[in-house]
Design a protein around this motif. Structure first.
Motif, short mmCIF file in Angstrom:
data_model
loop_
_atom_site.label_atom_id
_atom_site.label_comp_id
_atom_site.label_asym_id
_atom_site.label_seq_id
_atom_site.Cartn_x
_atom_site.Cartn_y
_atom_site.Cartn_z
N GLU A 2 0.84 -1.19 0.00
CA GLU A 2 0.00 0.00 0.00
C GLU A 2 0.87 1.24 0.00
O GLU A 2 1.80 1.38 0.81
CB GLU A 2 -0.90 0.00 1.24
N GLU A 4 1.43 5.10 0.60
CA GLU A 4 0.88 6.19 1.40
C GLU A 4 0.43 7.33 0.50
O GLU A 4 1.16 7.78 -0.38
CB GLU A 4 1.94 6.71 2.38
N TYR A 93 1.06 15.94 -1.12
CA TYR A 93 1.46 14.95 -2.12
C TYR A 93 1.52 15.63 -3.48
O TYR A 93 0.54 16.21 -3.94
CB TYR A 93 0.48 13.77 -2.12
#
Length: 294
Positions: A2, A4, A93
């Protein structure tokens, strides 16, 4: 595995792609650079993101780090080769993308050289991928067009709220053990030129980075530093984002002299060669290399 922030990474890329494609249509002779930069930054916010850095609009032999200043009157000209480089973040992000617009219609191959290098190296990525070998691919493609890669500019691995993490993607071959691997978010940005193949520092630009709070004598500078530390502690910002007049520009300059801020210099091709740039952000997953800014 997974990753982030996966959904926010993808959203940032979608916003960056849309804004880039819309902004390109505005780049025409007679249009002010400031108009395009403000469109990019405002549109980014309208779509649910935030600028990860000031919109860079670098023309001809300028390779990077030019953003319009407050009340900038500079306009695009018929002979300009324009690099539009923009970044978007969603909750830290980041997506980073760039495109070259040749208003002169005289540098088609130069533009194609950086674009071809970008897509070729992305296709060749097989994690873990040695970054020196990536540089070799970029170099070979650009040189096949008869141009030079800019050896002292590079792509970069990104973390949350960090544009540059210490791992760079060179545009020429380097002997190194460093790799990019699954989970990495990477901006790849080949630069091609008909000049020397390196950039040098030019005049101070209008892009800054917060370094630290320090004792400051001038009240106006202290006040400005508080605003910057609160709002721009992690990512670069533009002069025009934080000042409204010439007296505030003096306060900003004093913060640079006091080492509270770093001022990014405008980067120019060493022999005044014309520069092209192409850039995408990629996310390496276990099953794929995703171009987030396609």
């Amino acid at each position: 595995m997974e990753i982030e922030g996966y959904e926010k990474i993808i959203k940032a890329g979608e916003i960056a792609s849309k804004v880039r494609d819309e902004a390109v249509k505005l780049i025409k002779p007679g249009v002010k650079l400031l108009e395009v930069a403000e469109f990019v930054e405002n549109r980014t916010k309208e779509l649910g993101g935030e600028p990860a850095f000031p919109c860079n609009i670098s023309i001809n032999d300028i390779a990077a780090h030019y953003t319009p200043k407050l009340n900038d009157s500079l306009e695009f000209k018929d002979e300009d080769v324009v690099k539009l480089d923009l970044g978007v973040h969603v909750d830290g992000y980041i997506a980073d993308t760039a495109i070259t617009v040749d208003l002169s219609n005289s540098y088609r191959d130069l533009v194609k050289a950086s674009e071809d290098a970008l897509y070729t190296v992305i296709k060749e990525i097989n994690p873990p991928m040695n970054i020196g070998e990536m540089g070799k691919i970029i170099q070979e493609v650009i040189e096949s067009y008869g141009f030079k890669p800019i050896s002292n500019l590079s792509g970069h691995v990104m973390y949350r709220y960090e544009l540059h993490t210490g791992i760079s993607i060179p545009n020429v071959y380097e002997r190194t053990n460093k790799v990019i691997d699954v989970g990495d978010l990477v901006a790849i940005e080949p630069f091609a030129t008909n000049g020397f193949g390196m950039v040098k520092d030019g005049e101070p630009g209008n892009i800054y980075k917060f370094l630290a709070k320090r004792p400051i004598r001038l009240p106006q500078a202290r006040k400005l530093l508080e605003v910057i530390a609160k709002n721009y502690a992690y990512l670069p910002f533009a002069e025009r984002w934080v000042i409204k007049n010439e007296s505030e520009r003096l306060a900003l300059n004093s913060l640079v002299r006091s080492s509270c801020l770093y001022s990014y210099p405008i980067l120019k091709e060493r022999k005044n060669g014309i520069v092209s740039q192409a850039e995408h952000t990629i996310l390496i997953t276990e099953n794929d290399v995703i171009i987030t800014t396609r």
